[in-house]
Each structure stands twice: as structure tokens, then as C-alpha cells.
Scaffold this active site. Sequence first.
Site, PDB file in Angstrom:
ATOM      1  N   LYS A 118      -1.104  75.714  30.128  1.00 40.54           N
ATOM      2  CA  LYS A 118      -2.572  76.508  29.888  1.00 40.54           C
ATOM      3  C   LYS A 118      -3.090  76.620  31.436  1.00 40.54           C
ATOM      4  O   LYS A 118      -3.809  75.689  31.793  1.00 40.54           O
ATOM      5  CB  LYS A 118      -3.178  75.606  28.883  1.00 40.54           C
ATOM      6  CG  LYS A 118      -4.530  76.263  28.521  1.00 40.54           C
ATOM      7  CD  LYS A 118      -5.458  75.505  27.408  1.00 40.54           C
ATOM      8  CE  LYS A 118      -6.648  76.221  26.791  1.00 40.54           C
ATOM      9  NZ  LYS A 118      -7.422  76.532  27.971  1.00 40.54           N
ATOM     10  N   LYS A 317      -4.406  69.486  25.321  1.00 38.79           N
ATOM     11  CA  LYS A 317      -5.149  69.186  26.803  1.00 38.79           C
ATOM     12  C   LYS A 317      -4.687  68.070  27.442  1.00 38.79           C
ATOM     13  O   LYS A 317      -4.416  67.282  26.678  1.00 38.79           O
ATOM     14  CB  LYS A 317      -6.820  69.296  26.341  1.00 38.79           C
ATOM     15  CG  LYS A 317      -7.328  70.385  25.587  1.00 38.79           C
ATOM     16  CD  LYS A 317      -7.570  71.645  26.842  1.00 38.79           C
ATOM     17  CE  LYS A 317      -8.696  72.262  27.263  1.00 38.79           C
ATOM     18  NZ  LYS A 317     -10.078  72.297  26.865  1.00 38.79           N
ATOM     19  N   CYS A 411     -22.083  46.759  60.988  1.00 38.10           N
ATOM     20  CA  CYS A 411     -20.964  46.772  59.931  1.00 38.10           C
ATOM     21  C   CYS A 411     -21.036  45.523  58.736  1.00 38.10           C
ATOM     22  O   CYS A 411     -21.915  44.584  59.338  1.00 38.10           O
ATOM     23  CB  CYS A 411     -19.845  46.177  60.705  1.00 38.10           C
ATOM     24  SG  CYS A 411     -18.319  45.630  59.524  1.00 38.10           S
ATOM     25  N   CYS A 414     -18.849  42.456  59.498  1.00 40.31           N
ATOM     26  CA  CYS A 414     -18.927  41.473  60.678  1.00 40.31           C
ATOM     27  C   CYS A 414     -20.280  41.694  61.383  1.00 40.31           C
ATOM     28  O   CYS A 414     -20.326  41.040  62.732  1.00 40.31           O
ATOM     29  CB  CYS A 414     -17.454  41.804  61.591  1.00 40.31           C
ATOM     30  SG  CYS A 414     -17.524  43.312  62.530  1.00 40.31           S
TER      31      CYS A 414
HETATM   32  S1  IVH Z   1      -2.935  82.354  24.056  1.00 41.17           S
HETATM   33  C1  IVH Z   1      -4.708  83.727  19.994  1.00 41.17           C
HETATM   34  N1  IVH Z   1      -1.816  80.964  26.376  1.00 41.17           N
HETATM   35  O1  IVH Z   1      -7.275  79.424  26.887  1.00 41.17           O
HETATM   36  C2  IVH Z   1      -4.184  82.980  21.408  1.00 41.17           C
HETATM   37  N2  IVH Z   1      -4.074  81.318  26.190  1.00 41.17           N
HETATM   38  O2  IVH Z   1      -8.523  78.784  24.526  1.00 41.17           O
HETATM   39  C3  IVH Z   1      -5.073  83.405  22.605  1.00 41.17           C
HETATM   40  N3  IVH Z   1      -5.071  80.434  28.206  1.00 41.17           N
HETATM   41  O3  IVH Z   1      -8.778  82.366  25.977  1.00 41.17           O
HETATM   42  C4  IVH Z   1      -4.719  82.849  23.837  1.00 41.17           C
HETATM   43  N4  IVH Z   1      -3.321  79.745  29.294  1.00 41.17           N
HETATM   44  O4  IVH Z   1      -7.914  82.464  28.477  1.00 41.17           O
HETATM   45  C5  IVH Z   1      -2.947  81.157  25.480  1.00 41.17           C
HETATM   46  N5  IVH Z   1      -0.394  80.289  27.885  1.00 41.17           N
HETATM   47  C6  IVH Z   1      -1.639  80.728  27.344  1.00 41.17           C
HETATM   48  C7  IVH Z   1      -2.898  80.412  27.935  1.00 41.17           C
HETATM   49  C8  IVH Z   1      -4.170  80.793  27.412  1.00 41.17           C
HETATM   50  C9  IVH Z   1      -4.644  79.703  29.354  1.00 41.17           C
HETATM   51  C10 IVH Z   1      -6.568  80.396  27.817  1.00 41.17           C
HETATM   52  C11 IVH Z   1      -6.872  81.842  27.389  1.00 41.17           C
HETATM   53  C12 IVH Z   1      -7.635  81.616  26.068  1.00 41.17           C
HETATM   54  C13 IVH Z   1      -8.050  80.118  26.174  1.00 41.17           C
HETATM   55  C14 IVH Z   1      -7.787  79.688  24.684  1.00 41.17           C
END
Ligand code: IVH
Length: 673
Positions: A118, A317, A411, A414
Amino acid sequence: MPLPKEIIHKIEKLRTEIGEHNYNYHILDTPTISDAEFDRLFRQLQDLEKQYPELITSDSPTQRVGMKPVYVFKEVKHEIPMLSLDNAFSDEEVLAFEKRIKDRLKNDSPIEFACEPKMDGVAVSIIYENGALVRAATRGDGYTGEDITLNVRTIRSILWNLHGKKHPKTLEVRGEVYMSKAGFTAMNDRARERGEKIFVNPRNAAAGSLRQLDSAITAQRPLQFFCYGVGVVEGQQLPDKQSTILQQMHEWGVRTNPESKVVQGAAGCLKFYNKMAEKREHLPYEIDGVVYKVDSLELQQQLGFVARAPRWAIAHKFPAQEETTQIESVEFQVGRTGTLTPVARLKPVFVGGVTVSNATLHNMDEIARKDVRVGDTVIVRRAGDVIPEVFAVILEKRPAQTKAIKLPTHCPVCHSDVVRVEGEAAARCSGGLFCAAQRKEAIKHFASRKALDITGLGDKIVEQLVDCDFIKSAADLYHLTVPQLADMERMGEKSAENLVAAIAKSKATTLPRFLYALGIREVGEATALALAQHFTNLEKIMQAGEEELQAVQDIGPVVAAQLVAFFHQEHNREVIQKLKKAGVHWPDIVSTGAAKPLAGQTFVITGTLDAMSRDEAAQHLQSLGAKVSSSVSPKTSYLIVGADAGSKLAKAEKLGVKILDEFGFLKLLEKYK
Ligand code: IVH
């Protein structure tokens, strides 16, 4: 039954608060709370709305994806909304996600998931008509975004014309624009020098850069792009899986993340999560989790969406690396070389998976630069194994009464004078080895893994041993007895015996380790190794003058002066003598005259490597005797190619220079290390 007033009030309060944070984050690019705190507020609201569905309103933040865009760019309507993802914060939530899918599909057979990092950046939509980039837009509120075509056209990893043939009439590429960690640091360094705005993190820097009205400014920003999906596709059928769509994108020259992988079921997803969590620190860009998507588009369609997110995907996350908390006081710690490090005592917070109550403030210059005071609300960061640090102050939350942080004149351990060398950020205790704090740190360093590697000699024991005057220098370690040690706190007869044995075992060492263990300022592992290889024995190093020392690769005047000063001090010579007398020994390095394995070879490194920075790669190569150059020529032996290699690769191919990808390079290192 009428609804309790407090609930209505609580929901309204949460909505207002979330609305404000959304605005600060999405529109102003200046968040005032951490992501984790935002997620918590959002969850609270979601939970309450689940409990009292009659209170859900269409303008609740849970029903929207973000905020209305700012007015300066042209509005763009997304034909297919750019929705968001639900979050999972635990393994159980991922298992529940899979179960929901199976229940809904009334199918118990294993599900294939496309797992992707992500990216912590900014979502964009890019439309290609017959292979040509015609429009790019931000996500905005998911339905309406901003036209940022001119800015996106400046990003080098985004093609103006797709590669290959047979492109759809319309293809909407969706993905994340982001800034690499290195690009972010370099950009902020430049901004600091010029007195310009500093960004809090790469994501805000990417967002701020994309929203520049002047695309010439955007062009100077180190932005990159990864595609993670598609929107509108017309005039052609794409493959029928998330993973194969991304493969197709890759073939058309759209950048996709090479870490992505298809796995079986929630168990496969969790394995991917753990692997990425380990890799996270070493990735050249920031990720805040991973995304699992049902790979089959047919199943995706059957699953559909709820409100703001698809049922077929979830973001898992990582524990937040940033949190907000307050500074209660500041203390100064004395390090091995006397450096005074300001440490903030914090209201404890859970960050990066542990509770943190101390964070480093680095030095007085950093305190001034960040304008930190006691009483401030601050963002604390803990990335990987790195020591937690006070990252930034949230000035908006500064209370009326704050206390400036002052460097002590003496210090804290010391009471010797504290000195500040001009041009150096650090302030130091002038007590030298008279200072118990410096002695403790010097001994801890001597025993550490990369030095004499004494297992079982932990920090707490060293501190006790110095406090009871059992040891004054590292040499005294070799005269410790089992009864002396067995009396220490948290020690018993058995562990005391083990420790005495470990100390005895450490006597057989190597010259580079011994040199490193001495704790000479500016002499790290690499320098110790270079010195040992050049001079082959300790006596020659101790007798060498500054000029001779500078003949060693990578030793400049500063290091040479430190070495001479160290060996000049009677006390240090005495400790070395005592160590040798106690039996610490090493074989001299036999100079066989044989060249190092890569001597005579010239390497050039291009693109981004995953496992290490280019500097680190160069250091590895140099330690094997290779020369590392910045440009490709007929004399180049190898070009090492990371991601996004540019013209150097083309030139090397033209010249017929041998090319190594990252895997090949790592194999080469493995062979000689
Ligand atoms: S898929 C309907 N894939 O995360 C699905 N999003 O909370 C659309 N993001 O707005 C998102 N990496 O900006 C997807 N590998 C990934 C992602 C990703 C980052 C962000 C993206 C999105 C947000 C969703």
C-alpha cells in the site's frame, strides 16, 4: 425508544472533527494529527453508526471518500468513482475479511488474492486515448477530482505514449504518485537551505508537489508512480484478473510494483504482510500497509461494494510509525565520546508496535530547527529498529506556557564543563574517561557484537560494574571473577560463570575488530578494516603520522587527526598494553600481495536498488577492491542496474558492457563476502 442525547452529540462531534482533519490532510497537506489517531476517530464514528444506523446521514465522512477539491484546478468528474479501502489492523480482521467473502460467495474453496504494497502517496487517474496520455486527475472526493494533467506529464515514470500495440480506445490507469525516501530527504535539504517550506513526510511532499499551479515546479520534484488498477476501459477487453491486468499494464510501459504477488487465502496474505513488514525499512519508498484484492474480476463483480469501499479488497495497515504525544521534560545523555544528546521524556504512546516514553532530539541545532519546547505536542516517529525521534512539533497545539530547552553548562554525570566545537552540531562533556558515563559507553562499545562480541555482557551489567568501581576500562573486564559477577543484580552463579567464559573467549579476536572496539572517534567498521588491511599490524598504525594514515583509502585529514590524537594519549596506550597483557590477541594480517577479488574492475551503478542505497552498494564494491565510477565508458567492467534505470543502461547496452541486475549483484557480493 428515543436515542440518547449523548450519542447524537458524540456522533456530531466526531463528524466535525473528522471533517476538519480531512480538510487539513487532503486540502492543506498539513495534518495536525497522526494517521493512527485519524483512523481511531474514523473507527469510533463507524462503530457508532453501525450501532445506530438511523443516525447515518449522507454527508457523514463515512459516506464520502475525501473532501471537495480546491478551486484552482479545473474540476474533473470520475466516470467510475475512485473509491477507498476498508482497513484491517490485525490478523483476525484479515481472517474475518476472507470469511465474509466466502460466506457471501457461498463458496468454501480457496480464494486467490493479489497482494500489493500500500503505497503512501497520492491517488491519481490517468486517461490514455489510443495510447496517448490525454488527462490526469486527482481523486478529490472520489467522484470529482482536479485536472492535474500538466503536472502529471512532468513525472518521468509516466509515459506520454504507451508502449506496444493494440491499446484500448480509452484506458484509465489508476495508481499512486509518490516520492522516494531519498528524493524526499534531498528535496527537504534543498528547501531548508533556501528557507522554503519543509514537508512533514514523503506523502505530503508528493501531494504538495502535484498541486503546484506551476508545472515547472512539479517537474523539479522527484515524483514517481506505480499503477495499481484501472478505471474506464473502452474498445477492448483486458485480462480477467487483477494480477494479469497489472502484467498487461507493465507490458504497455505503465509502472507497476514488482513486490506484488498472488497468494492463496488469508494465510498467504498474512505471510505476504509479514514479509513486507520486514522489507519495509529497506524499500526506497514508504508504504503504510499492504492491500489484498480478490484476484478474479468475476468474483469481484459478484462481491460488489458497500458505501465507500469494495467488498473484495482490504488494506492491512502496519502499526503506525508516527504518533502524537507531549514532551514532559528533556534530559541530556552522555555518549561514548562525551556527546550530549537531548532526550525528550514523553507521555507514553504506542508507536511502531511498542510503547515509547523517550525519544531523541538529536542535538541543539535540531531543537532550534524544529523549534521544540517542553510542553509541546509533537509527532514521534519510530521506523523499524531506529531509535524513536521527535520528528516535528505541532505548533497549532502549543500551550501558552512552554519552556525553552537549554544546553547544560556542566556534564549531568561528572560535572565537567560542556564544550561546543565551532562548526560541530554536538556539545560534549570535557571529562573524557574521568566521566563515568563515557567510560560505561566505551566499555559497552568494546563488548558489542561488531567489536569483541562478548555475549552476556549487557548494558545494565556494565553500568553496575562501573558504578561499583569493579572496572575502570575495558582491560579490567579480563580480571573479573565469578564471585564478583555473581553478586551483581540479575546475575547468578551460572550466568556469572558463562560471562567469565565469554570474556575469556573474546581474547581471540581480529585486528579490525580490535581497532573498531577501541572506540576511536570517526573510526567505524569500514575504516578499521581499511586500516588493518593497509598497515597489517597494530604497531605500524600506532606509529603512523597523519600523512601516512591519509594514504589509506577513504581516510581524510579529520580521521587521520583523530587517530594520531588517540594513540598519542598515554592513557589509551596504557589500556592497549593492559589488554594485550591480559591475553587479547589477533593474527597479523598477512599481506600475500594477492589483489582483492574485484581489484582492477570498474563498476557503475544506476537506478534504485531495493536492498541498499547506491552509496552502500559502492562501499561494498570498494571493499572488494573495485573502482566505482559515475559514468559508463568502454572501460566499465559491469553496470549494476536497479529499478528505473535510464540512459546509462542504454549506453552500456550500446557499448556491450556486461549488465548485472540487483539479484546478480547480490549474488556477486555473497560470493566474496
Ligand atoms: S486499490 C477500490 N491498491 O490507498 C480500490 N489502493 O484507501 C481502490 N493505495 O485511494 C484502491 N496503494 O490511494 C489500491 N496497491 C494499492 C494501493 C492503494 C495505495 C491508496 C490509494 C487509495 C487508498 C485507499
